[in-house]
Enzyme design. Structure first.
Site, short mmCIF file in Angstrom:
data_model
loop_
_atom_site.label_atom_id
_atom_site.label_comp_id
_atom_site.label_asym_id
_atom_site.label_seq_id
_atom_site.Cartn_x
_atom_site.Cartn_y
_atom_site.Cartn_z
N THR A 1 -2.58 7.74 -4.26
CA THR A 1 -2.25 7.97 -5.67
C THR A 1 -2.12 6.59 -6.32
OG1 THR A 1 -1.04 9.97 -5.12
CG2 THR A 1 -0.61 9.00 -7.27
N LYS B 1 -4.07 14.19 -11.61
CA LYS B 1 -2.86 14.18 -10.76
C LYS B 1 -1.66 13.70 -11.58
CE LYS B 1 -0.32 12.87 -6.98
NZ LYS B 1 0.24 13.71 -6.00
N LYS C 1 7.35 6.96 -8.77
CA LYS C 1 6.11 6.17 -8.67
C LYS C 1 5.02 6.79 -9.55
CE LYS C 1 2.12 5.38 -5.87
NZ LYS C 1 1.35 5.58 -4.67
P1 NAD Z 1 2.84 5.80 3.86
O1 NAD Z 1 3.53 4.56 3.44
O2 NAD Z 1 3.50 6.69 4.87
O3 NAD Z 1 1.38 5.44 4.44
C1 NAD Z 1 0.54 4.44 3.90
C2 NAD Z 1 -0.02 3.66 5.08
O4 NAD Z 1 -1.05 2.78 4.63
C3 NAD Z 1 1.03 2.77 5.78
O5 NAD Z 1 1.12 3.16 7.14
C4 NAD Z 1 0.47 1.36 5.61
O6 NAD Z 1 0.76 0.51 6.71
C5 NAD Z 1 -1.01 1.64 5.49
N1 NAD Z 1 -1.79 0.55 4.90
C6 NAD Z 1 -1.55 -0.18 3.78
N2 NAD Z 1 -2.53 -1.09 3.57
C7 NAD Z 1 -3.43 -0.93 4.61
C8 NAD Z 1 -4.66 -1.55 4.96
N3 NAD Z 1 -5.19 -2.54 4.23
N4 NAD Z 1 -5.31 -1.11 6.06
C9 NAD Z 1 -4.80 -0.11 6.82
N5 NAD Z 1 -3.63 0.51 6.53
C10 NAD Z 1 -2.96 0.12 5.43
O7 NAD Z 1 2.50 6.63 2.52
P2 NAD Z 1 2.19 8.20 2.42
O8 NAD Z 1 3.46 8.97 2.19
O9 NAD Z 1 1.27 8.59 3.52
O10 NAD Z 1 1.42 8.23 1.01
C11 NAD Z 1 0.10 7.72 0.89
C12 NAD Z 1 -0.37 7.96 -0.54
O11 NAD Z 1 -0.35 9.36 -0.83
C13 NAD Z 1 0.51 7.29 -1.61
O12 NAD Z 1 -0.30 6.77 -2.61
C14 NAD Z 1 1.38 8.45 -2.11
O13 NAD Z 1 1.80 8.24 -3.47
C15 NAD Z 1 0.42 9.62 -1.99
N6 NAD Z 1 1.07 10.93 -1.81
C16 NAD Z 1 2.09 11.06 -0.93
C17 NAD Z 1 2.69 12.31 -0.77
C18 NAD Z 1 3.84 12.50 0.20
O14 NAD Z 1 4.49 13.55 0.15
N7 NAD Z 1 4.12 11.53 1.08
C19 NAD Z 1 2.25 13.42 -1.51
C20 NAD Z 1 1.15 13.24 -2.38
C21 NAD Z 1 0.57 11.99 -2.52
#
Ligand code: NAD
Length: 306
Positions: free
Chosen positions: A98, A173, A248
């Site tokens: 997102t 979204k 966020k």
């Molecule tokens: P998270 O922090 O658990 O996972 C993100 C991962 O990306 C981390 O493990 C981080 O180390 C990795 N990362 C960052 N840069 C990187 C790179 N260059 N190469 C490889 N890995 C890299 O976050 P999440 O909860 O999984 O959310 C991910 C996205 O989804 C966000 O944008 C969030 O807003 C969106 N989202 C989350 C939810 C939820 O409920 N968690 C729901 C809808 C949308």
């Protein structure tokens, strides 16, 4: 298909596992050692780096936290080489993070200039949706690329909507979550007002859920325990969609409101309310926990009369 899945966090790992479960050849990578360990333990094939995974892939999926991370990974500005340069010409890039609409459009521009195809495909449905492959995908990009990605999206989700050109998945979204934030706050305000007036939670629920106040924030994510046994309120507001993630997303809406000059008073008030909530209990609680802030800040504090 051969898929590089980068970003194996809360959402990314279960999504990658859905794709490998559907028979795709998935190679995963994450910059965090803890995420890599968890992924390896779950049986996912792990690449030596993001660039190594992208080099061999037909599709490169990113699921990071921020737009900056996506743009840096595409260009290599974060170090370790850029994904766009490493991938074979014509690779389909799918960003499910997102991020802001203008960041998504910048990512499209970079990817197409480098000779690739790109879709922004943010999700809703949270970790439970990722684990059960019931996510909703909102997709921006060309119709042809959307149709090419559809089988992959359907392996990770239940609803897939093509919203228009580059960045419009993110736009959908963000607009949806602005509606959700405002409605969750006003549903909570109504329950606290009802309490003060001596109205039971169940009576208010029975009326509003069958009347014009009906909405998801009431009938699925009801902010008081009781009327909807599965809502996070029944479990001390855990798990769920955290106040921090809502803050966020509203920050991204604020950015878009600033760029477009739209008069979005309710949305921007919700932005303020969730910004404060995220600094306290909202960092861990579902965003419906905002009802406790409303109750505490009402005259007489936490007193309940219903
Ligand atoms: P998270 O922090 O658990 O996972 C993100 C991962 O990306 C981390 O493990 C981080 O180390 C990795 N990362 C960052 N840069 C990187 C790179 N260059 N190469 C490889 N890995 C890299 O976050 P999440 O909860 O999984 O959310 C991910 C996205 O989804 C966000 O944008 C969030 O807003 C969106 N989202 C989350 C939810 C939820 O409920 N968690 C729901 C809808 C949308």
């Amino acid at each position: 298909m051969k898929i590089a899945f980068l970003g194996l966090g809360h959402m990314g790992l279960p999504m990658a596992l859905s794709l490998s479960g559907a028979g795709h050849e998935v190679s995963g990578f994450d910059v965090s050692a803890a995420s890599l360990d968890a992924a390896a333990q779950s049986g996912l094939a792990i690449a030596a780096s993001g660039v190594a995974a992208a080099r061999d892939a037909e599709v490169v999926i990113t699921m990071f936290q921020t737009g900056r991370q996506v743009l840096d990974a595409y260009t290599g500005a974060g170090g370790g080489g850029g994904l766009l340069e490493a991938a074979a010409p014509g690779t389909l890039f799918l960003d499910c993070s997102t991020i802001a609409v203008d960041e998504a459009q910048a990512a499209h521009e970079l990817a197409t200039t480098a000779g690739h195809r790109m879709l922004d495909a943010p999700v809703s449905g949270g970790v439970v949706g990722a684990e059960n492959a019931t996510l909703a995908f909102m997709v921006g990009g060309s119709e042809v690329d959307f149709e090419a990605a559809r089988p992959l999206l359907e392996a990770m989700g239940r609803r897939v909507v093509h919203c228009g050109g580059p960045g419009l998945g993110q736009a959908a979204k963000m607009c949806n979550n602005m509606i959700l934030a405002v409605s969750q706050i006003v549903v909570a305000e109504a329950f606290v007002l009802g309490e003060r007036l001596g109205l039971s939670h169940q009576a208010l629920f029975d009326v509003a859920s069958n009347a014009s106040g009906q909405c998801w924030a009431l009938t699925t994510n009801c902010p008081v325990p009781g009327p909807v046994p599965t809502s996070p309120a029944n479990n001390d507001y855990r798990p769920g969609f955290s106040g921090a993630l809502m803050a966020k997303d509203l920050g991204l809406a604020e950015q878009a409101v600033g760029l477009t000059g739209v008069e979005a008073r309710m949305g921007m008030l919700a932005r303020e309310i969730y910004r404060e909530f995220a600094e306290g209990d909202g960092s861990r609680q579902d965003f419906s926990g905002i009802i406790n802030t409303i109750r505490a800040e009402s005259a007489g504090g936490d007193e309940r009369t219903a």
